[in-house]
Every structure is written in C-alpha cells, then in structure tokens.
Design an enzyme around this catalytic site. Structure first.
Site, mmCIF file in Angstrom:
data_model
loop_
_atom_site.group_PDB
_atom_site.id
_atom_site.type_symbol
_atom_site.label_atom_id
_atom_site.label_comp_id
_atom_site.label_asym_id
_atom_site.label_seq_id
_atom_site.Cartn_x
_atom_site.Cartn_y
_atom_site.Cartn_z
ATOM 1 N N TYR A 150 0.398 -1.355 0.492
ATOM 2 C CA TYR A 150 -0.373 -0.206 0.022
ATOM 3 C C TYR A 150 0.742 0.743 -0.410
ATOM 4 O O TYR A 150 -0.127 1.844 -0.052
ATOM 5 C CB TYR A 150 -0.889 -0.059 0.695
ATOM 6 C CG TYR A 150 -2.040 -1.143 0.703
ATOM 7 C CD1 TYR A 150 -2.010 -2.256 1.515
ATOM 8 C CD2 TYR A 150 -3.281 -1.048 0.572
ATOM 9 C CE1 TYR A 150 -2.231 -3.541 0.859
ATOM 10 C CE2 TYR A 150 -4.107 -1.968 1.056
ATOM 11 C CZ TYR A 150 -3.807 -3.005 1.292
ATOM 12 O OH TYR A 150 -4.965 -4.227 0.953
ATOM 13 N N LYS A 197 2.969 -14.685 5.997
ATOM 14 C CA LYS A 197 3.154 -15.498 4.618
ATOM 15 C C LYS A 197 5.099 -15.497 4.788
ATOM 16 O O LYS A 197 5.246 -15.038 3.148
ATOM 17 C CB LYS A 197 2.608 -14.827 3.466
ATOM 18 C CG LYS A 197 2.793 -15.644 2.047
ATOM 19 C CD LYS A 197 1.649 -16.595 2.399
ATOM 20 C CE LYS A 197 1.648 -17.839 1.207
ATOM 21 N NZ LYS A 197 1.313 -19.139 1.570
ATOM 22 N N ASP A 209 -2.810 -17.569 5.323
ATOM 23 C CA ASP A 209 -3.709 -18.678 4.380
ATOM 24 C C ASP A 209 -4.359 -19.780 5.278
ATOM 25 O O ASP A 209 -5.565 -20.077 5.796
ATOM 26 C CB ASP A 209 -2.855 -19.089 3.402
ATOM 27 C CG ASP A 209 -1.836 -19.548 3.341
ATOM 28 O OD1 ASP A 209 -0.928 -19.165 4.540
ATOM 29 O OD2 ASP A 209 -1.669 -20.480 2.605
ATOM 30 N N ASP A 240 -5.734 -6.561 5.507
ATOM 31 C CA ASP A 240 -7.147 -5.554 4.392
ATOM 32 C C ASP A 240 -8.127 -6.888 4.649
ATOM 33 O O ASP A 240 -9.326 -6.657 4.507
ATOM 34 C CB ASP A 240 -6.966 -5.604 3.202
ATOM 35 C CG ASP A 240 -7.566 -4.630 2.597
ATOM 36 O OD1 ASP A 240 -8.311 -4.163 3.271
ATOM 37 O OD2 ASP A 240 -7.280 -3.896 1.563
#
Ligand code: NAP
Length: 484
Positions: A130, A177, A210, A234
C-alpha cells in the site's frame, strides 16, 4: 481525563454517514459524556469543490489540534481526482495501526452465532504494497514494491501487545506469509518473536496467513488478537467482520503516534442513504472505541451494553438485522431504543475490564537499524527481452567477460532458468540477471556497477538494478527458485 469536556473533530462523511453520525451524537449526549464536536468537511462535496485530496486544510488543522477524530464514510466520486480521502488522512497523520474488533453480539443471527467470537485484528496500515510504489517495467509486466520496515513492524507489534494487555487478553497471533516472503513478511515474524518476551504474561503463536483464514472460518473462537501486515490484514479483517454480522456492526480505529481516528468499516452505502434505514451500530461501536481512547471507560461501557441489549432483545432492529422490511425499525427508532436502554446491562455479553492502551514508543530516527558490517557482493540487473533464457544467458556471459563481475544466473519471475537444462517455465520479457564479484573478497563499487550496466545496455535493454547487500555477514537478498 474522564469527565472533562473534550473537543473532537467530527467528519459526518457521505451517504449514510450523516444519519449514523446523528445517532452517535444523540447517544453520547444521552450517556452524559461532555464532548464538543468540531464539525469538519471531508469527502464527496470537498472533491467537487476542487480540493484534490478530498480533505480541506481546515479539517486537517482541526485533527492536528484535537488529536482525536470520528469519521463517517468518505466517497471518492468518479471523475473528481483519484486520491482516496481515507488514504490521505491515514498517510498524513501516519495512522500506522488499523484496529478492528469483532465480537459476537447475542441476538445477531448467522452461521457463527453462539460461538462467542471475540477477537481483534491489528493491521499495519501504511506500509507493505500500500506504499503505492508501482511501475510498468515492460509494456506487459507491472511491479509493485512491498516495503516493510523494522520500525513499522515494531510499532504494530507493540500496539498489538499493548491492546492485548489493556483488554486483559491472553494470546496474540502473528500472521504472515513468511514462508514465501522471508525478508518482508519475515521481518514482521522476526520482530514479533524479538518483542514477545517483553510481554511474558501473553502467549504467542505465529500462523501462516492462509491457514489463519482457514482457522478463522473453522474455529474463530481460538483467536484473541491477530497482528498482521497491511495486505493480509485488509483481507482477514473483512473476513472477521463477516463472522459476526457484517458491515453494519463492524467498528475500527486508526492509531498513530499523535492522532487517532475512529470510523465504521462500512462505506457510504449509497443505496440506502437518506432513507433512515442504515444500522448505526458500527459507527456507535467506533465511538465506543473512541471513548475508551479518551479515558471515558464508564460511558463506553454504558453505551456498548445498551447497544448489545437492544440487539439482543430484538424489539427494535434496523432492516439488516431484522431481515424483513415489515418487522424492521428506522435508524432513529433503533437509536431511541438504545437511548432508552442506557444504564441496563446485557447478561449475555461478557464484560471486559478495559484499561488505557499504552501507545508504543518506538525510536523515531529514520535509520533505526544499523548494521555493524555491510558489503555489496553483486547486483541483479533486470532486463527486457523476448529472448529465450539460454540466448540471454550467453549474451550476459559475453557482456560481463573480462569485467569484475560474472553472471551467476538468469531467472524469469523468480525461477532460475540459466545455467541449466531447459524448463517448462512460460517466460515473459522480464528477466533478472544476477551478477556476483569474480573476486569474492572484494566489494562491488559504483564504478564496477556502472561499467556492468554499460556492457549489459550495449546488448539488451535493462530497466532496473538492485545491489546485493550482505548486512552483518547475512545475505540481504533471497535466492531464485532453483538457485544454489
Ligand atoms: P458500503 O458502502 O460499505 O456498502 C455495501 C453494502 O453493505 C450496502 O449497500 C448495504 O447493503 C450494506 N451496508 C453497509 N453499511 C451498512 C449499514 N450501516 N447499515 C446497513 N447496511 C449497510 O460499500 P460500497 O458500496 O462498496 O462503497 C460505497 C462507497 O463508500 C464507495 O464510494 C467507497 O469508496 C466508499 N467507502 C468508504 C469507506 C470509508 O470511508 N472508510 C469504506 C468503504 C467504502 P444492502 O443494503 O444491500 O444490504
């Protein structure tokens, strides 16, 4: 100090914003909290007046002065500049922490009703993808830089632990991640692991994002606080909003070093705007977070209980909760009922002892982290070509012959393709050529690099170059898939 009159910047916002904000003002006043609202413009009308950011200077001055703002949803009208006023506010006041609690309200129907979900997502709010640094590197290949800093990680991790402490929570999950993005996402994981021992009473666990999404849908009640990077946060914070009843109920805060801004997660819902149909709960719960932020714990508790009880009793519900137009009430009737319920407690809502959140202090120096030693051991030169990897590899060997650098490998979208046997990779015209020093004991100088770029540029078009650093003896770069 609790009980003292506070001045707070109020932006009613667009669409359903003014209706929801009217409800907030009425409830706060009825609860007896002394607030002077400084009403300020932001959003669609401001864009139409030609203010490209959607937020006029008077509004920015008011927020800077008051340090606390309550904001309705802001639209970015199509055709009036392309900057989001929300992002402008977030960036200008360095609101680095986006805090989104999700708590089951008894009486709200849904798949997860009765599971006692009560968690907070603490999302880093200004870094990551972002930062908005994007380039077309070839006509067909785009790049977005994922920038994550140690300082940014430290601020958000400390905020998450401080929230856990202030709310008496027992566990913080860090979700990343890092298994794939070892340096960027890995920096949050490493920072989390370094800071965790400072909060010995709080259990910690790292969870891959995930799996976190999967676990949130299967066993959401196991989570208390989840700290995560911007993009992950987000997505999962919208997921968590959905677990307990959706947008009409989801509050949030945006926390900075100096300024805090509170807002509902939902947007301006133009389809129901002006019809007295909107559910003001998300905005009211955002105001509850704001009251706790300014130390008005008793008023926050009183309002939160009245909201929960109103929904739990279910006599007066807005249409999104009543699920039927005939049985539903208007925004104003729902607000009236909440006001009538002020002072009553819900026996089904677990009460929590909130304490002030100790906002983290992180050294403000830009160069927060110093390496004792640093070396430049080579360079990645990114090249645009339609060649196959072996033709390009041979050309790059030739280009670097008799120079201080030698070609180590060529990769396409992260997979090493040269040297080595032909592979099935479906290549694009964007290659990385990794060069390292022939004399491993010597550092790459700028002269070496400029010489290399001239040689590469004589053979192919290069569009990007990245130095390969070693900080304190550790590589500051990752290997390509298949690179040794
Ligand atoms: P949205 O405004 O959140 O609305 C999506 C739908 O959710 C609505 O059509 C409505 O659906 C339902 N809804 C949302 N809030 C509700 C409430 N308080 N009570 C009852 N129902 C509610 O999302 P959007 O349509 O994608 O965005 C509209 C505009 O808002 C856009 O310009 C967007 O940029 C802006 N936006 C601003 C913010 C912000 O300022 N932070 C955040 C998100 C979006 P039904 O009536 O169909 O059930």
């Amino acid at each position: 100090m609790a009980g003292e009159r506070r001045t707070i910047t109020l932006m009613a916002g667009d669409g359903i914003g003014p209706e929801c904000m009217a409800a907030v003002r009425r409830v706060i006043e009825a609860a007896g909290t002394k607030i002077t609202w400084e009403e300020c413009d932001a959003g669609a009308e401001v864009f139409k007046r030609g203010v490209a950011s959607g937020v006029p200077q008077e509004t920015l001055d008011s927020i800077a002065r008051n340090k606390v703002a309550l904001k309705g949803p802001l639209e970015t009208p199509v055709g009036f500049g392309e900057k989001s006023a929300n992002v402008t506010l977030r960036k200008l006041f360095e609101l680095y922490g986006n805090v989104r609690p999700t708590r089951e309200i008894p009486g709200v129907q849904g798949v997860f009703a009765g599971r006692r979900i009560d968690l907070v997502v603490v999302r880093e709010n200004v870094e990551d993808l972002y930062a908005g640094i994007e380039h077309m590197q070839t006509p067909g290949v785009a790049q977005c830089l994922k920038l994550i800093s140690r300082k940014g990680c430290e601020k958000i991790v400390r905020l998450a632990f401080e929230i856990a402490r202030a709310e008496g929570r027992k566990k913080v999950h860090c979700s990343t991640k890092a298994n794939i993005m070892k340096l960027t996402e890995g920096l949050l994981k490493r920072t989390f692991e370094e800071i965790a021992p400072e909060y010995p009473e709080i259990a910690t666990e790292h969870i891959i994002i995930d799996n976190c999404a999967h676990q949130l849908v299967r066993y959401p009640e196991q989570f208390e606080v989840i700290v995560t990077t911007n993009m992950n946060g987000d997505i999962i914070s919208d997921l968590t909003s959905g677990l307990t009843g959706g947008l009409g109920l989801a509050p949030s805060s945006n926390i900075g070093n100096d300024v805090a801004m509170f807002e509902a997660v939902h947007g301006s819902a133009p389809n129901i705007a002006g019809k007295n149909l909107a559910n003001p709960t998300a905005m009211l719960l955002s105001a509850v977070m704001m009251l706790r932020h300014i130390g008005e714990f008793a008023a926050a508790d009183k309002i939160e209980n009245a909201i929960c009880l109103t929904i739990e009793e279910g006599h007066t519900l807005t249409v999104d909760l009543a699920h039927s137009q005939e049985l539903s009430s208007t925004t104003s009737q729902f607000t009236d009922e909440i006001i009538r319920n002020l002072g009553r407690r819900s026996s089904h809502v677990a009460s929590r002892e909130y304490r002030p959140i100790k906002l983290p202090y992180v050294d403000p120096r830009p160069d927060l982290v110093h390496a004792k030693t640093r070396r430049v051991v080579g360079a990645d030169v990114f090249v645009e070509t339609a060649d196959d990897p072996h033709t390009l590899g041979a050309a790059m060997e030739q280009a670097s012959a008799d120079s201080s650098l030698k070609l180590k490998m060529v990769s396409n979208r992260g997979t090493k393709l040269y040297p080595g046997p032909k592979q099935m990779t479906d290549c694009v015209d964007h290659y990385r050529c990794r060069f390292v020093m022939r004399d491993a004991a010597r550092d790459l100088s700028d002269a070496d690099l400029l010489n290399l770029l001239q040689r590469v540029g004589a053979k192919r078009t290069w569009m990007h170059v990245e130095k390969l650093y070693e900080f304190d003896g550790k590589p500051g770069f990752t290997k390509a898939q298949g690179e040794d």
